[in-house]
Enzyme design. Structure first.
Site, mmCIF file in Angstrom:
data_model
loop_
_atom_site.group_PDB
_atom_site.id
_atom_site.type_symbol
_atom_site.label_atom_id
_atom_site.label_comp_id
_atom_site.label_asym_id
_atom_site.label_seq_id
_atom_site.Cartn_x
_atom_site.Cartn_y
_atom_site.Cartn_z
ATOM 1 N N LYS A 116 5.446 -0.115 13.280
ATOM 2 C CA LYS A 116 4.927 0.058 12.282
ATOM 3 C C LYS A 116 4.764 1.857 12.210
ATOM 4 C CE LYS A 116 3.587 -3.642 9.903
ATOM 5 N NZ LYS A 116 2.178 -4.428 9.532
ATOM 6 N N ASP A 135 5.144 -5.820 15.915
ATOM 7 C CA ASP A 135 5.432 -5.240 14.570
ATOM 8 C C ASP A 135 4.883 -3.864 14.604
ATOM 9 O OD1 ASP A 135 6.001 -6.609 12.663
ATOM 10 O OD2 ASP A 135 4.149 -6.945 11.707
ATOM 11 N N LEU A 173 1.224 -1.301 -0.031
ATOM 12 C CA LEU A 173 0.146 0.065 0.059
ATOM 13 C C LEU A 173 0.669 1.548 0.273
ATOM 14 C CD1 LEU A 173 -2.877 -0.741 2.931
ATOM 15 C CD2 LEU A 173 -3.073 -1.008 0.208
#
Ligand code: ADP
Ligand code: ASP
Ligand code: MG
Length: 814
Positions: free
Chosen positions: A681, A677, A612
């Site tokens: 991000k 994780d 994306l």
């Protein structure tokens, strides 16, 4: 009359000599002078053999044997048996003379320039003799003529100066009276008034041909060689180079002076003076059009016509406070050099007159320094001038074109193109004629510089990207598949030529400068070398290709730590590995700064939301002056999958197991479930939004029990999940009683970032998010109420590979 010259590679073997005969046979002319070089490689062999003899190295006898064998075998191959013995015996008697000369050199242990010329002349003399005999035997009306009778020179052995009035007179007289159609002459050799052999300089057979053509006013001079004309750059180094259809005398002269070996530099002058047309043709492909050289090229408009280079340059700088304002220093400097017979290829002088810098052939460097220091000894003793600064291992690269002077911005384009590829420029000069711009660069950068300049000036915007790929797991192999599939499209539509030069996984690595086959890469990698990350880097550096990109498809910390050294070599980095951007802020900043300083993009779009375009969009918002107020996002495909499938009828640990089995989680599912994780991000998004945050600044409201976080392996992790099933069901119930769904949400609000499970009510943008989809809401100054939303598949090898692909293309457009 026409004059045809055949170079060393055009007469290197019996087979090519047959081609020469065909070309001569098909040439329409009443009379032809055919000038030939020594058989390819023989001049070097003669010079080496003579050197060995003068050093009393008996290996010279081996050299002599090779020379003999080359000639005798061509005679046997070319001539019918009946004619062989006569030609063999003549050749052998010549070779005996050569042997005596070499013996002499060996005996006295030295070789004078005069003897060297005598020895080296055997190459052309034998070649012309043998070829003339073959022509006669093949039915051509041919005769041999010794050029030493025609070309008169002074006695500067090795590179003698031609006495034109006498040479022209002799040539006219001879060719006017000669009745044969084909006259075969040795190139390169001439003689003094005393009858001593001289030579015209390495590559000088071209010159012989042009002197004769000009003397007799030939219709045309044809130079037959091993390439189809004068190319836009040396075709042996730049594969994309193209023959120049038509070029002016001056341009050809400039290109050859700056290293285009296809023409010996002095060749153009005699034909230019007479205005004779000249053409360069390929013996191996006689139908190819070649290059026409005349007074004016009809190909107006093109500014840069060719790029050439001179290897082996030394740069000498003379500087010191005593040079300012004192007239005559440059005059003295050039006088010294001229007296020492050293030619200066390039000069630059700082406008302050504080320093003068000259480029010369590196073989002359020691001598030049000695002479300069002798001449300026007085000033140097008073420290008014510093000792000569000597820089070695350099080369000159030059852009050439008649029309360059009328165009702005060419040098800017040249230097920015070189700069982008980390080619360091040591000195710059623009020829007085403004027909060339030259730069001194490191020798080891020549290939890269030629190719990148060629791409910039000749390849109609086709840009080559050279990839070095690390990691061939799910993502890496998908990427290679996509590159294969899109290769043609990229070339046709985006003008990008993508070449994968290196591939490595944790076991093996393989390199192929011309590009690894994208069909056969798995086999090639399998039979490659043992993987070694230091060697991988060294090899990339040695290949020194333009537009190099390191593509990291791994999750390796070690590889992430190596990015700075790649960027410092102007090698761009594209990575899906989150470690670099989510480590200490200082490291993240260093990478960004290196990318800027070395003009090598560092792109990591796939760090957030796989393929994306999240980071790219954020970058555009920032670049256009927008400001991020808040970010709300679901960034974990794995957690989304888990909470999407978890209900009263299932158990939490089973769903996690399923997610793991289907590849939605990291091999260690704790990395996803703990929220680490997602923290990475949102950290990256926060940093890209302009906030200086560390991982430890992010609040993590983990839903996992402490005990699960402390487990050391997957087995015990799953055991603990099972144990706490009740708690997970409780979380679910809490949400469903409020008609909400559970989503693991990352937020940034006024510079504070957090991650954690949230209750999402119906109607919320996150509510209907399913599968492994990601969603990001950007609340900015321009999107304050209605956020900018990016949503779609946020995990999976295919989309991650396509995100990496997109980054590679971004570099292509850079
Ligand atoms: P010959 O033996 O025919 O005289 P040379 O080796 O002297 O041939 O010259 C031909 C070679 O010149 C080519 O094979 C090529 O490698 C080199 N060369 C360098 N620059 C150019 C250029 N711009 N165009 C064509 N050839 C070039
Ligand atoms: N044989 C000579 C040389 O190799 C001259 C020439 O080929 O032009 O330099
Ligand atoms: Mg040549």
């Amino acid at each position: 009359m026409k004059v045809l010259k055949f170079g060393g590679s055009s007469v290197a073997s019996a087979d090519v000599i047959r081609k020469v005969k065909e070309i001569v046979g098909q040439t329409e002319a009443k009379k032809m002078a055919v000038i030939v070089s020594a058989f390819g490689g023989v001049t070097d062999l003669l010079l080496n053999t003579a050197k060995m003899a003068s050093e009393q190295d008996l290996a010279y006898k081996e050299g002599l044997k090779k020379i003999e064998a080359r000639h005798l075998s061509v005679i046997k191959d070319l001539l019918p048996v009946a004619a062989q013995s006569r030609v063999l015996s003549k050749a052998k008697s010549e070779l005996n003379v050569l042997e005596t000369l070499l013996e002499g050199a060996s005996y006295i242990g030295e070789i004078t320039p005069r003897l060297s010329d005598k020895i080296v002349s055997f190459g052309e003399l034998l070649s012309a003799y043998i070829i003339s005999e073959f022509f006669c035997e093949s039915g051509l009306e041919a005769v041999y003529k010794d050029s030493r009778d025609l070309l008169l020179t002074d006695d500067s052995h090795g590179k003698a100066a031609v006495n034109f009035p006498e040479t022209n007179k002799r040539c006219k007289a001879y060719f006017n009276s000669e009745q044969s159609t084909v006259i075969v002459l040795p190139g390169f050799v001439a003689s003094t008034v005393d009858g001593n052999v001289t030579t015209l300089g390495r590559g000088g057979s071209d010159y012989t041909a042009s002197i004769i053509a000009a003397a007799v006013g030939a219709e045309e001079l044809q130079i037959w060689t091993d390439v189809s004309g004068m190319y836009t750059a040396n075709p042996k180094i730049v594969k994309q180079a193209k023959p120049i259809v038509h070029i002016s005398y001056e341009e050809a002269m400039e290109l050859s002076h700056f290293g285009a070996k296809v023409l010996y530099p002095p060749t153009v002058q005699p034909v230019l003076d007479k205005g004779l047309p000249m053409v360069i043709k390929n013996t191996m492909d006689s139908k190819a059009a070649g290059t026409v050289i005349t007074k004016k090229s009809p190909e107006e408009g093109r500014t840069v016509r060719g790029i050439s280079y001179i290897p082996n340059i030394s740069l000498l700088s003379l500087e010191g406070p005593g040079m300012i304002g004192i007239p005559g220093i440059s005059k003295r400097l050039f006088e010294v050099l001229s007296l020492a017979n050293i030619s200066v290829v390039l000069i630059t002088q700082a406008s302050s007159e504080h320093s003068i810098c000259i480029g010369i052939d590196e073989v002359d460097a020691a001598n030049a320094i000695q002479e300069i220091e002798k001449a300026f000894a007085y000033e140097m003793s008073l420290a008014k001038i510093k000792p000569v600064i000597h820089e070695k291992d350099l080369a000159i690269i030059a852009l050439v074109g008649d029309q360059m002077k009328n165009h702005q911005g060419l040098s800017g384009k040249m230097f920015s193109t070189l700069g982008k590829n980390n080619v360091n420029i040591r000195a710059i000069a623009q020829g007085a004629s403004e027909r060339n711009i030259s730069a001194v660069i490191r020798k080891e950068d020549v290939k890269k510089a030629l190719n990148t300049l060629h791409e910039a000036f000749f390849e109609e915007n086709i840009k080559q990207l050279n990839l070095f790929i690390l990691g061939t797991g799910n993502v890496g192999s998908k990427l290679l598949g996509q590159l294969k599939q899109q290769k043609k499209y990229l070339k046709e539509h985006l003008r990008l030529n993508i070449r994968v030069i290196g591939i490595s996984n944790s076991r093996k690595m393989v390199f192929e400068e011309q590009g690894i086959s994208l069909e056969k890469w798995p086999e090639l990698l399998d039979s490659g070398k043992k993987a070694d990350s230091a060697l991988f880097y060294d090899t990339i550096q040695k290949i020194n290709a333009r537009n190099s990109i390191l593509v990291d498809n791994t999750a390796s910390e070690k590889i992430a730590a190596s990015y700075p050294k790649y960027l410092k070599q102007s090698i761009s980095v594209v990575t899906c590995n989150k470690i670099a951007c989510s480590s200490a802020y200082g490291q993240y900043l260093e990478l960004k700064e290196l990318a800027r300083e070395f003009k090598a993009p560092f792109l990591f779009e796939t760090n957030v939301g796989a393929g994306l375009p999240i980071i790219d969009t954020l970058k555009h918002l920032m670049a256009s002056g927008d400001e991020v107020i808040a970010i709300k996002a679901v960034l974990s495909g794995s957690l989304n999958f888990v909470f999407d499938n978890f209900n009263e009828k299932t158990s939490f640990h089973e769903i996690v197991k399923k997610a793991q089995e289907q590849g939605y989680t990291e091999p260690d599912p704790k990395i996803d479930l703990s929220g680490i994780d997602v923290m990475r991000k949102i950290l990256i998004l926060s940093r890209e939004s302009g906030y200086t945050l560390e991982l430890t600044d992010i609040e993590n409201r983990s839903f996992l029990p402490e005990e699960a976080l402390r487990t050391k392996n997957n087995e015990s992790f799953f055991k603990v999940l099972k144990k706490y099933e009740g708690d997970f069901q409780h979380l679910l119930k809490e949400a469903s009683t409020k008609n909400c769904k559970l989503k693991f949400v990352a937020s940034l609000d006024k510079g504070k970032a957090s991650v954690g499970l949230e209750h999402i009510p119906e109607g919320h943008d996150f509510y209907s998010l399913s599968g492994s989809d990601n969603i990001v809401l950007f609340y900015t100054k321009r999107y304050p109420e209605q956020p900018l939303i990016i949503k779609g598949a946020g995990a999976g090898a295919d989309v991650t590979a396509s995100g990496i692909f997109a980054d590679i293309i971004r570099i292509g457009n850079y």
